[in-house]
Design a protein around this motif. Sequence first.
Motif, PDB file in Angstrom:
ATOM      1  N   GLY A 294      49.096  12.752  20.569  1.00 15.95           N
ATOM      2  CA  GLY A 294      49.183  13.822  19.212  1.00 15.95           C
ATOM      3  C   GLY A 294      49.797  12.609  18.158  1.00 15.95           C
ATOM      4  O   GLY A 294      50.088  11.616  18.393  1.00 15.95           O
TER       5      GLY A 294
ATOM      6  N   LEU B 237      62.019  14.106  16.551  1.00 16.21           N
ATOM      7  CA  LEU B 237      60.708  14.444  17.124  1.00 16.21           C
ATOM      8  C   LEU B 237      60.537  13.324  18.415  1.00 16.21           C
ATOM      9  O   LEU B 237      60.046  13.638  19.357  1.00 16.21           O
TER      10      LEU B 237
ATOM     11  N   GLU C 170      62.347  14.024  21.588  1.00 15.29           N
ATOM     12  CA  GLU C 170      61.986  15.346  21.989  1.00 15.29           C
ATOM     13  C   GLU C 170      61.231  15.201  23.477  1.00 15.29           C
ATOM     14  O   GLU C 170      61.101  15.884  24.117  1.00 15.29           O
ATOM     15  N   GLY C 171      60.387  14.263  23.471  1.00 14.86           N
ATOM     16  CA  GLY C 171      59.521  13.861  24.557  1.00 14.86           C
ATOM     17  C   GLY C 171      59.331  12.622  24.753  1.00 14.86           C
ATOM     18  O   GLY C 171      59.293  11.603  24.070  1.00 14.86           O
TER      19      GLY C 171
ATOM     20  N   ARG D 190      51.980   9.171  24.222  1.00 14.68           N
ATOM     21  CA  ARG D 190      51.482  10.452  24.155  1.00 14.68           C
ATOM     22  C   ARG D 190      51.444  11.076  22.744  1.00 14.68           C
ATOM     23  O   ARG D 190      50.813  12.150  22.441  1.00 14.68           O
TER      24      ARG D 190
ATOM     25  N   ASP E 106      48.066  17.286  26.774  1.00 13.25           N
ATOM     26  CA  ASP E 106      49.114  16.805  27.470  1.00 13.25           C
ATOM     27  C   ASP E 106      50.305  17.740  26.910  1.00 13.25           C
ATOM     28  O   ASP E 106      50.438  18.545  25.990  1.00 13.25           O
ATOM     29  N   SER E 107      51.428  17.842  27.894  1.00 17.29           N
ATOM     30  CA  SER E 107      52.469  18.644  27.528  1.00 17.29           C
ATOM     31  C   SER E 107      53.659  17.727  27.514  1.00 17.29           C
ATOM     32  O   SER E 107      53.740  16.854  28.352  1.00 17.29           O
ATOM     33  N   LEU E 108      54.699  17.717  26.808  1.00 15.08           N
ATOM     34  CA  LEU E 108      55.862  17.172  26.528  1.00 15.08           C
ATOM     35  C   LEU E 108      57.011  17.656  27.370  1.00 15.08           C
ATOM     36  O   LEU E 108      57.732  18.557  26.788  1.00 15.08           O
ATOM     37  N   ALA E 109      56.852  17.620  28.790  1.00 11.57           N
ATOM     38  CA  ALA E 109      57.591  18.123  29.708  1.00 11.57           C
ATOM     39  C   ALA E 109      59.149  18.013  29.558  1.00 11.57           C
ATOM     40  O   ALA E 109      59.931  18.928  29.726  1.00 11.57           O
ATOM     41  N   LEU E 110      59.455  16.726  29.233  1.00  6.70           N
ATOM     42  CA  LEU E 110      60.796  16.324  28.997  1.00  6.70           C
ATOM     43  C   LEU E 110      61.534  17.130  27.770  1.00  6.70           C
ATOM     44  O   LEU E 110      61.081  17.025  26.666  1.00  6.70           O
TER      45      LEU E 110
ATOM     46  N   PRO F  71      61.500  24.005  21.188  1.00  5.69           N
ATOM     47  CA  PRO F  71      60.087  24.278  21.463  1.00  5.69           C
ATOM     48  C   PRO F  71      59.415  22.898  21.400  1.00  5.69           C
ATOM     49  O   PRO F  71      59.635  21.941  20.627  1.00  5.69           O
TER      50      PRO F  71
ATOM     51  N   PRO G 202      56.838  20.110  20.306  1.00  6.76           N
ATOM     52  CA  PRO G 202      56.078  19.871  19.211  1.00  6.76           C
ATOM     53  C   PRO G 202      54.558  20.010  19.395  1.00  6.76           C
ATOM     54  O   PRO G 202      54.212  20.047  20.539  1.00  6.76           O
TER      55      PRO G 202
ATOM     56  N   VAL H 249      51.226  19.072  20.036  1.00  3.07           N
ATOM     57  CA  VAL H 249      50.426  17.887  20.244  1.00  3.07           C
ATOM     58  C   VAL H 249      48.963  18.181  20.400  1.00  3.07           C
ATOM     59  O   VAL H 249      48.465  18.553  21.338  1.00  3.07           O
ATOM     60  N   ASP H 250      48.381  18.612  19.261  1.00  2.00           N
ATOM     61  CA  ASP H 250      47.159  18.851  19.204  1.00  2.00           C
ATOM     62  C   ASP H 250      46.526  17.213  19.003  1.00  2.00           C
ATOM     63  O   ASP H 250      46.857  16.379  18.701  1.00  2.00           O
TER      64      ASP H 250
END
Lengths: 333, 189
Positions: free
Chosen positions: A5, A18, A21-22, A46, B2-6, B12, B14, B16-17
Amino acid sequence: MKPFGYVRPASTDEAVRLCAEGAGARFLGGGTNLVDLMKLGVETPRVLVDVSGLPLDRVTRTADGGLGIGATVRNSDLAAHPEVTERYPVLSQALLAGASGQLRNSATTGGNLLQRTRCRYFQDVSKPCNKRLPGSGCPARAGTHRDLAILGHSPECVATNPSDMAVALAALDATVVLLGPEGERAVPLTEFHRLPGENPDQDTVIRPGELITEVVLPPPAPGAASRYRKARDRASFAFALVSVAATLRVAAGRVEHVTLAFGGVAHRPWRARRAEAELRDAPATPAAFQHALIAELAEARPLRDNAFKVDLARRLALDVLGELTERQPTRTG
Amino acid sequence: MDSLALGADLEPEPVVDEHSTVTLHVNGDPTTLTVDHRTTVLETLRESFELTGAKKGCDHGQCGACTVLVDGRRVNSCLLLAVAQDGATITTVEGLADGESLHPVQRAFVERDALQCGFCTPGQICSAVGMLREAADGHPSHVTGPDTAAGPAGPVALDADEIRERMSGNLCRCGAYPRIVEAIEDVIE
């Protein structure tokens, strides 16, 4: 390259949020090292948080007469900035000794400090590397290490920090300003990069989610001359085998002020504190310089194929200190 | 995707396109296109714009064959992600000429026969154009004397040593360097 992303935050606070966040978020500056490492599969972010558009692109005098350098100031702009060429020539020289014109036009101040080692095993994902994959081993120790560390290395890692700019910043007593989820803090540049120890995967003391916002220089030492010299395998566009950054002020034949840092010899810019201590108030003579440099380099532990660096570091620093002694500015008043 | 699981349960996620829409001003014309985030400016120029002047040599920023001008500055287009250049003005070797009239650097390369195979030439020419601007703006180089560099900013006089140093980011495996330096000297005169 794996899909990822991309976000462009509007503020430093948003950038930090940001990134926090992940897992797997990386700040993107000029991308000259990060994008390359993504192509090599060494970095697999990621999401990229692009900070290159943030308002961190200013070079400004600080209240005490020092210099604040925004994290996204491009290396080429910093090298040509009048405040740098006139007051901190060692920094301009170090920047101009690094990379190519094209790369300097893209590379940022913050990104330069965060660039990874160019050790070939680190960059080759088919090889073990404790820095890239902790616990996998270090082929460099028995393999190709001519350009790697002679000082401060560990059984786990013999990599060198590749930056020229950081060596000059070490000699200039720079401070790195970091903004993280828990607020802002300042770290002396000489403590920003780590020695490898048992955790070579950590190049710096930066904490997860922290963003470099600025590098701050104290006012230049009054009356001191400064110089950056670099020894490399070709005349241009090559990483240092050894480099030296120094500032020196001599009065009545004695060293009044000296800072000395080596590049290309360790996991971080190597501030030569021991040599500096030996030199303070010593006569500014080749014999005294020689004595101090031998004392500094006594702790060098060269590998099979890089013992030449010990001698090269000593001779390069000797040359630089000699040149700076001759180039002492004429003092008025 | 992908997913930002953490932290997903805290805030919400972000967006992630893996694609974004950007507008690039290439050789004068704005074009809006959707790019995969992995795509470099070099790949976009060659594949979406069909501008194949910029070459993929090493693809690691070490050879300079991909050099183009972004917002007037020479850069390695192989290391620039297209998504990060939204709004940028890009000039490739195809955009240097004024109609049928070649850019002075292009003309000098032709007149000096400053190439053999020609693979590196578009990058050499774009790099030279950017380099001449840098010198005119007073940017010092590694071989500009330390005392000169500390002087008042003004155009830097370019001798052969300065040209070689400033063009070191462009490799020529045929070894046409002597003619390349001469061609650039011709433009300066």
